[in-house]
Structure formats: C-alpha cells, structure tokens
Design an enzyme around this catalytic site. Structure first.
Site, short mmCIF file in Angstrom:
data_model
loop_
_atom_site.label_atom_id
_atom_site.label_comp_id
_atom_site.label_asym_id
_atom_site.label_seq_id
_atom_site.Cartn_x
_atom_site.Cartn_y
_atom_site.Cartn_z
N GLY A 238 0.57 -1.21 0.05
CA GLY A 238 -0.01 -0.14 0.04
C GLY A 238 0.73 1.46 -0.01
CB CYS A 358 -13.79 4.54 -30.46
SG CYS A 358 -13.04 4.70 -32.02
CE1 TYR A 387 -1.68 -3.21 -8.71
CE2 TYR A 387 -0.46 -1.22 -7.93
CZ TYR A 387 -0.95 -2.48 -7.61
OH TYR A 387 -0.90 -3.28 -6.74
C1 PLP Z 1 -2.59 -5.22 -4.18
C2 PLP Z 1 -1.93 -5.98 -3.17
C3 PLP Z 1 -0.94 -5.67 -2.53
C4 PLP Z 1 0.10 -4.42 -3.18
O1 PLP Z 1 -0.38 -3.14 -3.14
P1 PLP Z 1 0.36 -1.88 -3.49
O2 PLP Z 1 -0.47 -1.06 -3.22
O3 PLP Z 1 0.73 -2.14 -4.68
O4 PLP Z 1 1.52 -1.90 -2.61
C5 PLP Z 1 -0.32 -6.29 -1.20
N1 PLP Z 1 -0.99 -7.15 -0.88
C6 PLP Z 1 -2.37 -7.57 -1.06
C7 PLP Z 1 -2.94 -8.65 -0.61
C8 PLP Z 1 -2.97 -6.92 -2.15
O5 PLP Z 1 -3.93 -7.36 -2.77
#
Ligand code: PLP
Length: 434
Positions: A238, A358, A387
């Site tokens: 995150g 489009c 992403y």
């Molecule tokens: C997507 C995800 C992450 C990574 O999230 P980031 O924001 O890219 O760091 C980590 N753990 C789980 C379970 C996820 O679904």
C-alpha cells in the site's frame, strides 16, 4: 527517487537516451529502470532498521518475467493472487516457498497448484475458502499453511477502488471475529496456522492509517502467538508513490525542498513508524509492496500522432491509449507527461492528452500545460511501472505494448510487442458459420 532525468535536453533512463529506445522498438513501449527497482527494495528493507522484513513483492503491480526475476534475485518472495501469477513466478525462476497466495476467489485448481509447489502460506479471506483449502489439502495428503486476512476497519484515505481495509470491503475477516475464525481453523485437520495478515489499501501517502491498522493487528498477533503459536505477521502493501511531481521527485533535492507536512510518505518513515509496533512481537515480519517497488521505476513511451486544435480546446493525440495504461480512465489518476526532447524555446501548450480509443474516457490528462510537441515527436508518461502493463488489454484490437528493461548504459527488450497473429491465435470461426 528514481533514475529518469534530462541529460542535456533529452530524457534518459539511467544512461540510456529514451529516444533510442523509441526508435528501436517503436511505441507505445514501457521502459523500466533496474537501478530504481534495486534501490526501492533496498530503501524499503533498510527503513525497518534492525528488524528483518521478508518482502513479498505483489506481483499484480507488474508481473513481467524480467521484473519478477529481478526481485527473485534480490531475495524477495511474492504475493500472488492467481494461478497465472504463480506460474509466472515459476517461469521467472522465483521461489514459491517464499511466496503467499492472497485473493478472495481462489479456485480448487489454484489451491492444488499452490500446495503442490510448496506455497509459504495461503492468505485466507473467508470461512468457505478455509473449508475448501482444508478439503483439498486432505485430498493431496498435506497440511496447508494458512493465515487469515484480517480487516482492521481502518480507512486508508485513498481512492475508493483501492481502499480495502474498511468493514464494508469484500476483503478479509473483521477484526472482531478474528479469534473465532482462528479457533475454527484449529478444528480443520488439514490446515496449519502459520500467521496473520492484513492489507488496507493502495497508494497511501500518510502514515496514520498504516500505524492505526498495525497497532490493531499487532495486538491480535500477540494473542495468536500465545494461543496458536503463529510465526509471522504481514502488514500488506500500500505504500504510495509521487505522481504529480514525478520527474522532479527523482532527485533527493526535491524531497529536501518539501515542507515536512507536505512531504509524501517515504519508505524510511514507513519502516521507522512500523518497526517499533512490530519488533516487540518477536515474530517474522512480512510486507507486500507492489506499487512502491515498480511504480516510479517505469515510464510509458508514446508518439504524438496529431495536435488537433479545437475551438477553445486542444487535443494532443498520442499512440498510447487506455488499453495500454488504464489508470487515468479507471481511477482518475494523474500521470505526469513530459517530452523526450526538451526545448525551452517552444511555446507552452494547454491540451487534453488523449489516446485513439473510441471512448471519451480514453484521456490521460485534461487541460495539461506542457511544452508544445508535434507529430512524430515522443512523450513519456511517468510513474507507469505499476498497474500499467499488468492491467493492459487489447481493447479496440490494439496489440499489447512492448517492454524494455534498462540497466546502466544498456537496455534489452523483455517483452516483444504482440503481433496481430498472436492476438487472434486462439480464435476460431465455428463450423455453423462457415
Ligand atoms: C494489491 C495488493 C498488495 C500490493 O498493493 P500496493 O498498493 O501495490 O503496494 C499487497 N497485498 C495484497 C493482498 C494486495 O491485494
């Protein structure tokens, strides 16, 4: 910090002039910086000081084989959310034994595959999933290592589509039911409790929600250690990155110039805040960063096709589109857009930067002020390493873009642009239409 900057008037990735990449491989093309990937994981690990953290890179952020291999070489495991990602990690030479399997919809085939390859743990999101894992583990004669994903009911204060730690989200089991859920595990004969996990959302730029959630999870983890002898705690991923001033944020000077209250969360501040909460537990600590590791390590190169001057609005039409990079259309996200050749004598341009798809949603930027660029010139969409390609589609029958990895003064194609023939290889006209 990252390794994209102007050297003279041309945009470089490390020591490579990006115009040379665009010329050789065409556009749209993703370009990643090895040095940035390496630095990002080092900084994150060092941020925790003496506390040893196991990094499980969230493969969904960028699951290209070369990127996975780079992280495998650096000792990372992986946070996987599908059988496809698991097979990618194997294909890249990564270790499943260091990897964890997350996601709310694990299929029987995926559970079997993960067990067969020796997954470190399943991050379980519901009771029916626990029952299924228990059943399949019984069939294959194993005890499945599991951890429960806890939903700590903390608002990550981020975009609704990537906010996953509130009680109304589909992810995890509410904190207040956690002990009961672990007791239920103890009754399933073919699972073995290994740890506890959470992930509250993506692109967090403040420490508050991380701290609040970590404190809640740590309290639970202490109880689980006493009762169920767990080995590890995972605080998920995150950690956010800089999108607005992406290019400038490559330099330490930019960070030094930000007033403390406006400085985005750094990996050092993240580790420094979480280590004191986690270290006293005496458990292994796992983190699952995705975006932080790859986001600012990649750009998307694109060619300008037309500058369309409208009444009251200009459109810069480029050859990349929402199928290549869906984040602006999907999350209203901001990507800085810079010319590969800087020219301070040019006029400024205010334009919507759009792709050829489009859909009016195929827009990378509204009323963006930038240096005027014309047909045949190139731009880079910054912070596109996470992403980006991993969410690409073939919408409008556009082929998947090429990917290139830079290392110092050298660069290599790591994913060739998809050909038309590859894109239709699985398709057939049925007999009754012939
Ligand atoms: C997507 C995800 C992450 C990574 O999230 P980031 O924001 O890219 O760091 C980590 N753990 C789980 C379970 C996820 O679904």
């Amino acid at each position: 910090m990252h390794h994209f900057r102007y050297s003279g008037e041309t945009l470089h990735c490390e020591n490579v002039d990006l115009a040379a990449v665009a010329q050789l491989y065409g556009t749209p093309t993703y370009v990643y910086s090895t040095a940035t990937l390496v630095e990002n994981i080092d900084r994150l690990r060092r941020g925790f000081g003496n506390l040893d953290v196991q990094v499980c890179y969230a493969a969904k952020a960028n699951s290209s084989l070369a990127i996975l291999r780079q992280f495998a070489n650096l000792g990372a495991g992986f946070d996987l959310v599908s059988g496809g990602e698991l097979r990618r990690v194997l294909a890249a030479g990564g270790s499943i034994k260091r990897s964890v399997f997350a996601g709310v919809g694990k299929t029987e085939a995926e559970i079997r595959l993960a067990l067969e390859k020796g997954i470190y743990a399943f991050h379980v999101e519901s009771e029916p999933e626990l029952a299924r894992i228990n059943h399949i583990a019984g069939l294959v004669g194993q005890r499945a290592p599991i951890s429960i994903r806890i939903n700590p009911d903390v608002d990550a204060l981020t975009h609704a589509k990537v906010n996953t730690g509130k009680s109304d989200s589909k992810f995890g089991i509410p904190l207040k039911h956690a002990l009961l859920a672990y007791e239920a595990c103890a009754r399933f004969k073919n699972v073995r409790i290994r740890g506890v996990q959470m992930h509250i959302g993506s692109q967090l730029t403040e420490i508050g929600p991380f701290q609040e959630a970590a404190r809640k999870l740590a309290a639970l983890a202490a109880e689980l250690k006493a009762v169920h002898n767990i080995e590890y705690i995972s605080v998920g991923g995150g950690l956010g990155i800089v999108y607005k001033d992406a290019l400038a944020s490559g330099s330490p000077d930019w960070w030094a110039a930000q007033p403390a209250e406006r400085r985005p969360l750094t990996p050092e501040a993240y580790g420094e805040a979480l280590a004191p909460i986690l270290a006293p537990l005496g458990l292994e600590v796992m983190i699952e960063p995705g975006r932080f590791l790859t986001g600012n390590a990649g750009v998307l190169l694109s060619r300008v096709e037309y500058l369309k001057r409208g009444s009251g609005k200009n459109f810069l039409i480029i050859d990349a589109a929402m199928n290549d990079l869906v984040r602006p259309a999907m999350y209203d996200s901001y990507h800085e857009i810079v010319p590969l050749r800087r020219d301070t004598t040019r006029r400024a341009l205010v334009a919507d930067v759009v792709g050829p798809v489009c859909e009016s949603g195929d827009c990378f930027a509204h009323d963006r002020q930038m240096q005027e660029v014309g047909e045949g010139e190139h731009v880079a969409l910054m912070s596109a390493g996470a992403y980006g390609f991993s969410m690409a589609s073939r919408y409008n029958s556009r082929p998947l873009a090429a990917e290139v990895l830079v290392n110092g003064s050298g660069f290599e194609l790591i994913n060739a642009r998809e050909t038309f023939e590859q894109s239709i290889a699985g398709e057939r006209i049925p007999k009754f239409l012939q």
